[in-house]
Design a protein around this motif. Sequence first.
Motif, PDB file in Angstrom:
ATOM      1  N   VAL A 603       0.901  -1.176   0.010  1.00  0.00           N
ATOM      2  CA  VAL A 603       0.050  -0.122  -0.130  1.00  0.00           C
ATOM      3  C   VAL A 603       0.875   1.193   0.134  1.00  0.00           C
ATOM      4  CG1 VAL A 603      -1.672   1.090   1.288  1.00  0.00           C
ATOM      5  CG2 VAL A 603      -1.694  -1.026   1.294  1.00  0.00           C
ATOM      6  N   VAL A 604       2.027   1.098   0.791  1.00  0.00           N
ATOM      7  CA  VAL A 604       2.641   2.370   0.938  1.00  0.00           C
ATOM      8  C   VAL A 604       3.598   2.580  -0.529  1.00  0.00           C
ATOM      9  CG1 VAL A 604       4.963   3.467   2.001  1.00  0.00           C
ATOM     10  CG2 VAL A 604       2.946   2.293   3.408  1.00  0.00           C
ATOM     11  N   LEU A 605       3.782   1.386  -0.988  1.00  0.00           N
ATOM     12  CA  LEU A 605       4.689   1.405  -2.190  1.00  0.00           C
ATOM     13  C   LEU A 605       3.759   2.270  -3.334  1.00  0.00           C
ATOM     14  CD1 LEU A 605       7.103   0.857  -4.223  1.00  0.00           C
ATOM     15  CD2 LEU A 605       6.307  -1.526  -4.243  1.00  0.00           C
ATOM     16  N   GLU A 606       2.336   1.766  -3.246  1.00  0.00           N
ATOM     17  CA  GLU A 606       1.389   2.051  -4.246  1.00  0.00           C
ATOM     18  C   GLU A 606       1.466   3.737  -3.924  1.00  0.00           C
ATOM     19  OE1 GLU A 606      -3.091   0.955  -5.540  1.00  0.00           O
ATOM     20  OE2 GLU A 606      -2.667   1.131  -3.865  1.00  0.00           O
ATOM     21  N   GLY A 607       1.288   4.316  -2.840  1.00  0.00           N
ATOM     22  CA  GLY A 607       1.395   5.664  -2.748  1.00  0.00           C
ATOM     23  C   GLY A 607       2.612   6.193  -2.904  1.00  0.00           C
ATOM     24  N   LEU A 608       3.586   5.800  -2.945  1.00  0.00           N
ATOM     25  CA  LEU A 608       4.855   6.590  -3.439  1.00  0.00           C
ATOM     26  C   LEU A 608       4.879   6.640  -4.832  1.00  0.00           C
ATOM     27  CD1 LEU A 608       7.698   4.839  -1.283  1.00  0.00           C
ATOM     28  CD2 LEU A 608       6.570   6.928  -0.645  1.00  0.00           C
ATOM     29  N   LEU A 609       4.572   5.421  -5.550  1.00  0.00           N
ATOM     30  CA  LEU A 609       4.621   5.296  -7.010  1.00  0.00           C
ATOM     31  C   LEU A 609       3.353   6.535  -7.611  1.00  0.00           C
ATOM     32  CD1 LEU A 609       5.563   1.774  -7.662  1.00  0.00           C
ATOM     33  CD2 LEU A 609       6.935   3.853  -7.237  1.00  0.00           C
ATOM     34  N   GLY A 610       2.736   6.697  -6.911  1.00  0.00           N
ATOM     35  CA  GLY A 610       1.525   7.636  -7.329  1.00  0.00           C
ATOM     36  C   GLY A 610       1.822   9.030  -7.001  1.00  0.00           C
ATOM     37  N   ASP A 611       2.941   9.260  -6.696  1.00  0.00           N
ATOM     38  CA  ASP A 611       3.256  10.719  -6.344  1.00  0.00           C
ATOM     39  C   ASP A 611       4.274  11.511  -7.286  1.00  0.00           C
ATOM     40  OD1 ASP A 611       5.207  12.816  -4.861  1.00  0.00           O
ATOM     41  OD2 ASP A 611       3.355  12.925  -3.803  1.00  0.00           O
ATOM     42  N   SER A 643      -0.097  -8.860  -6.092  1.00  0.00           N
ATOM     43  CA  SER A 643      -0.936  -8.414  -7.309  1.00  0.00           C
ATOM     44  C   SER A 643      -0.770  -6.918  -7.241  1.00  0.00           C
ATOM     45  CB  SER A 643      -2.378  -9.110  -7.494  1.00  0.00           C
ATOM     46  OG  SER A 643      -2.855  -8.585  -8.093  1.00  0.00           O
ATOM     47  N   MET A 644      -0.918  -6.410  -6.001  1.00  0.00           N
ATOM     48  CA  MET A 644      -0.930  -4.898  -5.993  1.00  0.00           C
ATOM     49  C   MET A 644       0.331  -4.136  -6.662  1.00  0.00           C
ATOM     50  SD  MET A 644      -1.238  -2.525  -2.617  1.00  0.00           S
ATOM     51  CE  MET A 644      -2.726  -3.245  -2.153  1.00  0.00           C
ATOM     52  N   GLN A 648       1.396  -2.051 -10.431  1.00  0.00           N
ATOM     53  CA  GLN A 648       2.041  -0.990 -10.652  1.00  0.00           C
ATOM     54  C   GLN A 648       2.911  -0.724 -11.733  1.00  0.00           C
ATOM     55  OE1 GLN A 648       1.100   1.509  -8.234  1.00  0.00           O
ATOM     56  NE2 GLN A 648      -0.210  -0.187  -7.682  1.00  0.00           N
ATOM     57  N   LEU A 649       3.515  -1.818 -12.205  1.00  0.00           N
ATOM     58  CA  LEU A 649       4.147  -1.755 -13.378  1.00  0.00           C
ATOM     59  C   LEU A 649       3.443  -1.613 -14.729  1.00  0.00           C
ATOM     60  CD1 LEU A 649       6.390  -5.302 -12.416  1.00  0.00           C
ATOM     61  CD2 LEU A 649       7.008  -2.705 -12.033  1.00  0.00           C
ATOM     62  N   GLU A 650       2.240  -1.530 -14.685  1.00  0.00           N
ATOM     63  CA  GLU A 650       1.583  -1.271 -15.962  1.00  0.00           C
ATOM     64  C   GLU A 650       1.392   0.302 -16.034  1.00  0.00           C
ATOM     65  OE1 GLU A 650      -2.155  -3.325 -15.832  1.00  0.00           O
ATOM     66  OE2 GLU A 650      -1.016  -5.247 -15.720  1.00  0.00           O
ATOM     67  N   ARG A 651       1.900   0.864 -14.974  1.00  0.00           N
ATOM     68  CA  ARG A 651       1.705   2.464 -15.033  1.00  0.00           C
ATOM     69  C   ARG A 651       3.160   3.311 -15.675  1.00  0.00           C
ATOM     70  NH1 ARG A 651       0.330   3.913  -9.038  1.00  0.00           N
ATOM     71  NH2 ARG A 651       1.118   5.725  -9.434  1.00  0.00           N
ATOM     72  N   GLY A 652       2.993   4.321 -15.986  1.00  0.00           N
ATOM     73  CA  GLY A 652       4.205   5.132 -16.529  1.00  0.00           C
ATOM     74  C   GLY A 652       4.675   4.613 -17.835  1.00  0.00           C
ATOM     75  N   SER A 653       5.909   4.811 -17.984  1.00  0.00           N
ATOM     76  CA  SER A 653       6.661   4.425 -19.253  1.00  0.00           C
ATOM     77  C   SER A 653       7.750   3.421 -18.989  1.00  0.00           C
ATOM     78  CB  SER A 653       7.190   5.851 -19.856  1.00  0.00           C
ATOM     79  OG  SER A 653       6.385   6.939 -19.842  1.00  0.00           O
ATOM     80  N   SER A 654       8.095   2.807 -20.175  1.00  0.00           N
ATOM     81  CA  SER A 654       9.174   1.978 -20.157  1.00  0.00           C
ATOM     82  C   SER A 654      10.522   2.579 -19.676  1.00  0.00           C
ATOM     83  CB  SER A 654       9.324   1.289 -21.494  1.00  0.00           C
ATOM     84  OG  SER A 654       9.631   2.099 -22.350  1.00  0.00           O
ATOM     85  N   VAL A 697       1.815 -10.534 -14.941  1.00  0.00           N
ATOM     86  CA  VAL A 697       3.358 -11.089 -15.241  1.00  0.00           C
ATOM     87  C   VAL A 697       3.682 -10.501 -16.558  1.00  0.00           C
ATOM     88  CG1 VAL A 697       4.558 -13.352 -16.017  1.00  0.00           C
ATOM     89  CG2 VAL A 697       3.062 -13.321 -13.898  1.00  0.00           C
ATOM     90  N   MET A 698       2.683 -10.225 -17.655  1.00  0.00           N
ATOM     91  CA  MET A 698       3.205  -9.572 -18.537  1.00  0.00           C
ATOM     92  C   MET A 698       4.098  -8.155 -18.409  1.00  0.00           C
ATOM     93  SD  MET A 698       2.633 -11.624 -21.141  1.00  0.00           S
ATOM     94  CE  MET A 698       2.765 -10.566 -22.570  1.00  0.00           C
ATOM     95  N   ALA A 699       3.575  -7.418 -17.625  1.00  0.00           N
ATOM     96  CA  ALA A 699       4.086  -6.114 -17.095  1.00  0.00           C
ATOM     97  C   ALA A 699       5.512  -6.467 -16.698  1.00  0.00           C
ATOM     98  CB  ALA A 699       3.293  -5.364 -16.171  1.00  0.00           C
ATOM     99  N   LEU A 700       5.518  -7.614 -16.011  1.00  0.00           N
ATOM    100  CA  LEU A 700       7.027  -7.968 -15.175  1.00  0.00           C
ATOM    101  C   LEU A 700       7.791  -8.356 -16.363  1.00  0.00           C
ATOM    102  CD1 LEU A 700       8.566  -8.557 -12.622  1.00  0.00           C
ATOM    103  CD2 LEU A 700       7.345 -10.844 -12.462  1.00  0.00           C
TER     104      LEU A 700
END
Length: 1000
Positions: A603-611, A643-644, A648-654, A697-700
């Motif tokens: 949850v905290v990781l999700e919050g960081l990556l959303g900032d 899974s959460m 996150q790996l599906e967000r952002g750019s390569s 797993v595809m995003a991974l």
Amino acid sequence: MDADQAMDADQAMDADQAADVDQPSALEMIEANRGGRHWIDQETPAPRSPERSLASIQIEPGYQISLFAAEPLVRDPVAMAFDAHGDLYVVEYGDYPVGPPEGQPPLSRVVMLRDTDGDGVADRRHDFADQLDFAHSLMAYKDGLLVGAKTKILYLRDTDGDHVADIRETLFDGFQPAHPQMQIGNPRWGIDNWVYLNYGPGEIRSSADPDQVIKLPRKDVRFDPQTLRLQPDSGMGQFGNTVDRWGRRFYCTNRNPIMTTFLTPEQLARNPFCVVTQASYDVGKSGGETRVYPLVQMKSNYLSHAGTHTSACGTTAYLGDLGEEDFRDSVFVCEPIGHLVTRSIIRRDGLRLQAVRAQPEKDFIASTDTWFRPSSLATGPDGALYLADMYRLWVEHPKFLPPEIAARIDWRAGDDRGRIYRILPEPSSPRPYQPPRDVADWVQLLSDPNGWRQFLGQRLLVEHQATEAADAVRQILSGVTLDEKQPDDGRATTRLHALWTLDGLDALTSDDVFTALRDKNAEVRRAAIELARNFLEQPAVLNRVVELAADDEPQIRLQVALTLSASHSEPSTQALMRLALGDGADRMFADALMTSLADRSGVVLEGLLGDPTFIAHGGVGAIALVSRLASVAAARGDVDELSMVLDQLERGSSGDWWKFAVVAGLGEGLTRYRGPMGRLTLAKLIEHPPAAISGSVMALRAVLQDNQATALDPGHPIADRIAAIELLAFQDVTQTKETFGELISTQQPVEVQTAGIKALAANGSTAAAEIVLDHWQALGPATRTLANGLLLRRAESIRLTLQAMAAGKVQPSMLGIDDRARLLKHSDQTLRELAEQLFGGAVSADRRQVAQQYQVSLELSGDASQGQQVFQRTCANCHRVHGVGQDTGPDLSDTRNRSHEAILMDILDPNAKVEPRYTSYSVLTVDGSLYNGLIVAETDQAIVLKMAGGKQQTIGRGEIDQMKVSDVSLMPEGIEKEVTPQQMADLLKYLMGNSQEDRG
């Protein structure tokens, strides 16, 4: 061998032959200058009278010292404690160092000293308890005393008023002493109402439950005086334990004069999925970085640490109300080998406490009397500082001297003497002490400006469970005094003691905590946040703690991070997220933060990556934080949380740095997972994902396809490239071989090269070793140490390395002395034979022959500049000299005042003594990797080894196949295979000359 080396060897042989004819054996000459032999024949001065010894003392300007007690009133004093009546109890350590003659009773005792006429000098003695087995420390406790005695914690009490203990009860038994300088003892009442003691390993039985055995590690311990519940504490002290006026505990070992605990075992246990490598730290400088300034020669044996702390003990925080503010913030440390006492002022530097010398190049007290042996200090009820002087000719222990030298020493010299000194700032007016008569007086003591009296009031109230005083104590906390005519003086320590007293009385309420949470003083607020842990279900308390996550003081924010582990509410999780954003890049803060994130790191990781700001700034600290959060989620193995994280790996750019950090963290954490899915790796997760995360797993896979390009792209910031490189460790080396080849080339920045070698080492495969060997010539000096560690980890990679040397691809000189010695003694015969072919035969086991060979080095003229090169080539991998080199082994900066002969023998015979803190362990993992090093941290989940070169390796306990302790030093014998006698002369010149320059 070139011409110069050949000439050196010929000269060495000629000189050695001459030495055999005209001189005693080399071994005899060398050993004449080690293990005390270099001073045993020196004339020892006679003891001085108490008055003359006092006149021999130099004390820091602005202070006065006077004699409080001397023989025959006191003998062998090593520890002191004042009781509630103001009487001084002293431990006389008569057993030190070897105990009584066989068949005789123990010699240690506790005596009571009294100043009956109030003139500041003791005039009466009572033998309170005698025949105590190696008793060496004490504390006033429950109308009696706690005494540390070898394997026991004793409770002694006089119930009939004759000043002799008629109660002798063993509270705890079964502690395992290391030696008479290092055993259970130095009890101190903590501000949290626990009793803390130094060094408590063993299988312990308590008088409260004698049938239960508690196994304790080599750590300090603490116990609850109400229940006798015993548990380990982080950190390990020797003979020195103190609590300052703010409740901060400090302790010491011989070479670490002031240390403190950062995270407790209970806090660390909150997150079993995270490994914290350092739960305590040095507040002051340690080892060779310390400096002391004796007035006479320091006759030290243990590595002859002249000019530095070698016998630091009796660490004591001043608790009185006299002198200037910096005196009241002082911690004192005794140095009996140096005949001195140091004074340091404790300051806060961000999250850390820091000890600053009161005088840069002088000590608080130093004496020209070589019998002066300060051992501990204590604050008195009057505010004066008292110093115990054992007054012995020798304070070393025989086990640290050669038997023939120990046999020549009169270990009892001075056992009929002893002094106690009284120290005051100038000017000062000590206030008379009136012993408290009732509960009201106990409460009043909490408001006294003298910290000793404040601790006394708290202890008496809690020991007697005087719950009837709770309301009066609560008035102090809220700033309302018992006497309305006396306005509140605003002393923060008073409110601090009131807060902890209420807790000790089990009378603390949420309103009390809320009041303290709004205190102006940071130490009071910090304590309130700690205690708020039990009241977070109260909305007002929780909201206030959450507000303090934005406090200006970093120590406050860190305590919030620790306390919120007790709340899984949305506000607490959001506060932890904000703390991660603001402070998580600091490694120390992140350690504390992770203790609260065992089941919400995702949850905290999700919050960081959303900032957006966090993502934009990045940096090494941010990469480490993201990776650690992901590793905790992976080690925990909760499918929903995984899974959460993967989503996150599906967000952002390569090419985003944080994606690489996430996947690298997953790769590291999965190896520590021990759940129903069996042993996991990143590759296994990708190939056989649980159904709940199969869609992620595809995003991974995509991240794993992107990282090589980012790692190689010089257009990316270094931190981003490092994040991408770390991920390479978890990929198939056959697909990353070319990438690694480019990353470890000398054309790359050192940070990139280092990251590349670390990634190869983390991969650990034979193919990784082949990559290093193929590119060996391209490796710079900064990365070769790391590369050596990879090549020598497994038998197969060792074989490849030796074959490469035989083929001329790699020079044998790449290996230092320690590595060569281990290969020449390897258990695998094939590898051993290969090593012998390359390095010229097995290491000589006869150190006498080697000593004779190198005796000529003491006669040859040395070149310090050449010696520096020898040090950097053969010693710097494990040793440090004035900041140069690694600190795995002992710091060599302190070689000044030592003879060439003594240093030479330490080099040639490193296994003569293995200091306990440098005990080496060998760990074989289930995949065949072999690690050798010092265990610097361990949890239920993993151990952390510190290896040669300063590298640290975290090994999950599930990965360990075998682990065994080694009786030899990490520095093996065998330097004769690397250093010629002339080069040894150069090295000695460098070590001695460097020290002399440092002395100025």
